[in-house]
Write an enzyme that holds these catalytic residues in place. Structure first.
Site, PDB file in Angstrom:
ATOM      1  N   ASN A 195       1.011  -1.177  -0.144  1.00 42.17           N
ATOM      2  CA  ASN A 195       0.187   0.086  -0.011  1.00 42.17           C
ATOM      3  C   ASN A 195       1.105   1.208   0.091  1.00 42.17           C
ATOM      4  OD1 ASN A 195      -2.147   2.107   0.504  1.00 42.17           O
ATOM      5  ND2 ASN A 195      -2.614   1.114   2.237  1.00 42.17           N
ATOM      6  N   ARG A 238      -2.244  -1.842  -3.681  1.00 41.27           N
ATOM      7  CA  ARG A 238      -3.434  -1.256  -3.568  1.00 41.27           C
ATOM      8  C   ARG A 238      -3.588  -0.091  -4.484  1.00 41.27           C
ATOM      9  NH1 ARG A 238      -6.063   1.572   1.976  1.00 41.27           N
ATOM     10  NH2 ARG A 238      -7.590   2.109   1.097  1.00 41.27           N
ATOM     11  N   HIS A 285     -12.968   2.354   0.029  1.00 40.93           N
ATOM     12  CA  HIS A 285     -13.071   1.154   0.993  1.00 40.93           C
ATOM     13  C   HIS A 285     -13.666  -0.089   0.575  1.00 40.93           C
ATOM     14  CE1 HIS A 285     -13.145   4.698   4.302  1.00 40.93           C
ATOM     15  NE2 HIS A 285     -12.045   4.076   4.339  1.00 40.93           N
ATOM     16  N   ARG A 306     -12.466  14.880   7.368  1.00 40.22           N
ATOM     17  CA  ARG A 306     -13.259  15.290   6.281  1.00 40.22           C
ATOM     18  C   ARG A 306     -14.698  15.668   6.823  1.00 40.22           C
ATOM     19  NH1 ARG A 306     -11.608  10.034   3.094  1.00 40.22           N
ATOM     20  NH2 ARG A 306      -9.796   9.823   4.724  1.00 40.22           N
ATOM     21  N   GLU A 350      -7.859  -5.633   4.848  1.00 40.01           N
ATOM     22  CA  GLU A 350      -7.764  -5.359   3.509  1.00 40.01           C
ATOM     23  C   GLU A 350      -6.687  -6.083   2.791  1.00 40.01           C
ATOM     24  OE1 GLU A 350      -8.220  -1.637   5.154  1.00 40.01           O
ATOM     25  OE2 GLU A 350      -9.401  -0.869   3.240  1.00 40.01           O
TER      26      GLU A 350
END
Ligand code: ADP
Length: 400
Positions: free
Chosen positions: A10, A94, A183, A244, A386
């Site tokens: 990642n 990723r 996601h 956010r 993940e």
């Protein structure tokens, strides 16, 4: 079939996370993190499954230098787990944005690279960094196959009426403005884990997956497929996040510009200074905010209430979208660890069939139910993984 070693990557603009798996067992052998790539004090830390730790500061100018250090760590006699880089059969990368082109993980070739580049417009902070990692890794791990797993892919099954913004239609055809969702790898992983744990059949099972961490999104899953999700064109839309804003009236942007802010300042505020941090003024981290609220900080309390309320509204709206809900799954740093936040979100949701069980909620460790046995809709905590999902994807492409 013989065992395969799969390295999962990642890559951010200044960081590189990695995990090496032995597949198909799904055994994690070693994991590590390179931080501050490009800065003089860049550093790597690594830990093997049997607890051997390695940490060193070393100037790494770019992703190639970072990968060289990763290889050094993995092959190290004392701290590593392999004898040769050629033992790695597959490398899974990723990639944040796959646009409309990818509904699954794929083997990377020139066409895939060009597509990732093309999507950079839609994810300027992520796709270029993901690509830098891919290019550097492909040069280094020459004997391995390389795959891309897209954050957007799981949501490719959303129907058009769910992904369409009510803008002039040409903005969709010309600029590809639509909701994509993110996601996806996490929502997909916990969805399949939910089927496994509850022994339910995907075809007649509806799930709402709630991934809440620093970033957060809620997804409506019908028959194992995403049919709606809270994030949109970018990961800014939806629930309130660490920094956010999530959903807001788009006219606020115009209003702030009319007050003298530049468009890029507004964008930066919405992404980096809003959310839990913006409301509380304390931190973007839930633990800090919970501690401040306990000490009587009213804005911290407000941030917690607003966060829970927004997630609750998404669960309610996806209950309407799905018609029938069987499971609500909590995951992500907050979803997995904050019993208090799960309670805030779920305790008044009896109207949609959730009978919250406070004792179970407080006791849960790892996977566990948090609703009563007779609850018509069951809520479950399922830790996400993940990397494990990416390793599975790479293994399945490798052995196809
Ligand atoms: P990311 O989206 O960066 O992957 P994570 O999924 O790791 O983030 O989630 C980070 C969030 O989870 C932070 O807000 C953190 O406070 C929260 N969190 C982690 N552990 C706990 C805990 N034990 N109790 C409450 N919140 C927690």
């Amino acid at each position: 079939m013989s065992d395969k070693k799969i390295l999962v990557i990642n890559c951010g603009s200044s960081s590189l996370k990695y995990q090496l798996f032995e597949m198909p067992a799904g055994k994690m052998l070693v994991k590590g993190l390179v931080e501050k790539i490009g800065l003089p004090d860049s550093a790597i830390k690594q830990e093997t499954a049997d607890g051997r730790k390695w940490k060193t500061e070393f100037p790494m100018n770019d992703h190639t230098a970072a990968f060289n250090k990763v290889v050094e760590g993995i092959l190290d006699k004392e701290h590593g787990v392999l004898n040769s880089i050629d033992e790695i059969d597959g490398v899974g990368h990723r990639v944040v944005h796959g646009g409309e082109k990818y509904s699954d993980s794929v083997k990377i070739d020139d066409k895939v690279i060009a597509d990732i580049q093309e999507c950079a417009d839609l994810a300027p902070l992520h796709n270029p960094a993901n690509l830098q990692g891919i290019v550097a890794a492909m040069k280094l791990f020459k004997n391995a196959i390389h795959t891309a797993t897209f954050d957007t892919a799981f949501h490719a099954t959303m129907p058009d009426y769910a992904y369409m913004y009510a803008l002039p239609y040409e903005y969709y055809t010309d600029y590809k403005i639509r909701r994509y969702g993110f996601h996806g790898t996490s929502h997909r992983y916990v969805t399949s884990k939910c089927f496994e744990v509850t022994k339910s059949t995907p075809a007649d099972t509806n799930i709402i997956t709630v991934h809440i961490g620093n970033g957060g999104s809620v997804t409506a899953v019908r028959g194992g497929k995403s049919v709606d999700t809270s994030m949109g064109l970018t990961p800014l839309e939806g629930v309130i996040m660490g920094t956010r804003s999530g959903d807001l009236d788009p006219a606020i942007i115009h209003y702030l510009v009319s007050k003298g802010m530049t468009e890029s300042e507004v964008n930066s505020v919405l992404n980096k200074k809003s959310g839990m941090l913006g409301i509380s003024g304390v931190s973007s981290d839930l633990r800090d905010i919970e501690a401040a609220a306990k000490d009587g900080n009213k804005r911290a309390q407000l941030a917690l209430d607003a966060f829970a309320y927004r997630v609750k509204k998404y669960i309610g709206s996806y209950s309407a979208a799905l018609g029938k809900v069987d499971y609500v799954v909590f995951t992500g740093g907050i979803g997995e660890n904050s019993a208090v936040m799960r309670a805030r979100i779920l305790k008044d949701l009896t109207n949609i069939g959730i009978k919250f069980d406070a004792d179970k909620n407080n006791a849960v460790k790892g996977i566990g139910y948090i609703t009563s046995d007779d609850s018509p809709v069951k809520a479950i905590v399922i830790p996400t993984d993940e990397e494990q999902q990416m390793a599975r994807d790479t293994y399945s492409i490798l052995t196809k």
